[in-house]
Scaffold this motif. Structure first.
Motif, PDB file in Angstrom:
ATOM      1  N   GLY A 125       0.814  -1.218   0.000  1.00 44.43           N
ATOM      2  CA  GLY A 125       0.000   0.000   0.000  1.00 44.43           C
ATOM      3  C   GLY A 125       0.842   1.261   0.000  1.00 44.43           C
ATOM      4  N   MET A 126       1.843   1.292   0.859  1.00 48.31           N
ATOM      5  CA  MET A 126       2.702   2.473   0.921  1.00 48.31           C
ATOM      6  C   MET A 126       3.597   2.587  -0.306  1.00 48.31           C
ATOM      7  SD  MET A 126       1.704   4.258   3.358  1.00 48.31           S
ATOM      8  CE  MET A 126       2.899   5.529   3.102  1.00 48.31           C
ATOM      9  N   ASP A 127       4.005   1.457  -0.860  1.00 47.29           N
ATOM     10  CA  ASP A 127       4.794   1.502  -2.089  1.00 47.29           C
ATOM     11  C   ASP A 127       3.993   2.140  -3.218  1.00 47.29           C
ATOM     12  OD1 ASP A 127       6.894   0.298  -0.787  1.00 47.29           O
ATOM     13  OD2 ASP A 127       6.456  -1.714  -1.575  1.00 47.29           O
ATOM     14  N   ALA A 128       2.733   1.755  -3.337  1.00 48.31           N
ATOM     15  CA  ALA A 128       1.881   2.312  -4.388  1.00 48.31           C
ATOM     16  C   ALA A 128       1.638   3.800  -4.154  1.00 48.31           C
ATOM     17  CB  ALA A 128       0.556   1.557  -4.441  1.00 48.31           C
ATOM     18  N   LEU A 129       1.364   4.178  -2.908  1.00 49.96           N
ATOM     19  CA  LEU A 129       1.146   5.595  -2.601  1.00 49.96           C
ATOM     20  C   LEU A 129       2.403   6.412  -2.860  1.00 49.96           C
ATOM     21  CD1 LEU A 129      -0.997   5.594   0.654  1.00 49.96           C
ATOM     22  CD2 LEU A 129      -1.667   6.407  -1.600  1.00 49.96           C
ATOM     23  N   SER A 130       3.552   5.875  -2.515  1.00 53.24           N
ATOM     24  CA  SER A 130       4.811   6.594  -2.746  1.00 53.24           C
ATOM     25  C   SER A 130       5.072   6.796  -4.229  1.00 53.24           C
ATOM     26  CB  SER A 130       5.966   5.839  -2.105  1.00 53.24           C
ATOM     27  OG  SER A 130       5.828   5.825  -0.712  1.00 53.24           O
TER      28      SER A 130
END
Length: 105
Positions: free
Chosen positions: A36-41
């Motif tokens: 999730g954080m990888d995609a948001l980043s």
């Protein structure tokens, strides 16, 4: 009682969120922390790059906003979310096991 009311009440009782198990919460936090954080980043990085390119054609406050304020704000929010998620991860997943001391050879 109508059929719709029975169906609605059945769905509400089936989706009772008071019975969420701890493992489901831990899995959600783990998924958000990883993929999730990888995609948001990735999305944030692309947005920041585009905004900074547009800043070159801006003047005054709009240039400062696009070049500095928005990128700092977005990166700050992402950092805060990552920090909260890191603090919310299960203790067993973040802390290595302590040595037992019984491994004398």
């Amino acid at each position: 009682m109508s059929k719709w009311t029975e169906i609605r009440d059945g769905m509400v009782s089936a989706l009772d969120v008071s019975d969420v198990v701890e493992s489901a919460k831990d899995q959600l936090i783990t998924d958000l922390t990883g993929d999730g954080m990888d995609a948001l980043s990735t999305v944030a990085d692309k947005f920041i790059t585009q905004v900074q390119v547009q800043a070159e054609s801006e003047q005054g406050w709009c240039m400062v906003r696009d070049k500095f304020v928005l990128p700092l704000m977005i990166n700050g929010i992402l950092w805060a979310v990552k920090l909260v998620l890191a603090k919310s991860t299960p203790a067993t997943a973040t802390q290595p096991e302590a040595p037992t001391g019984d491994s004398q050879q």
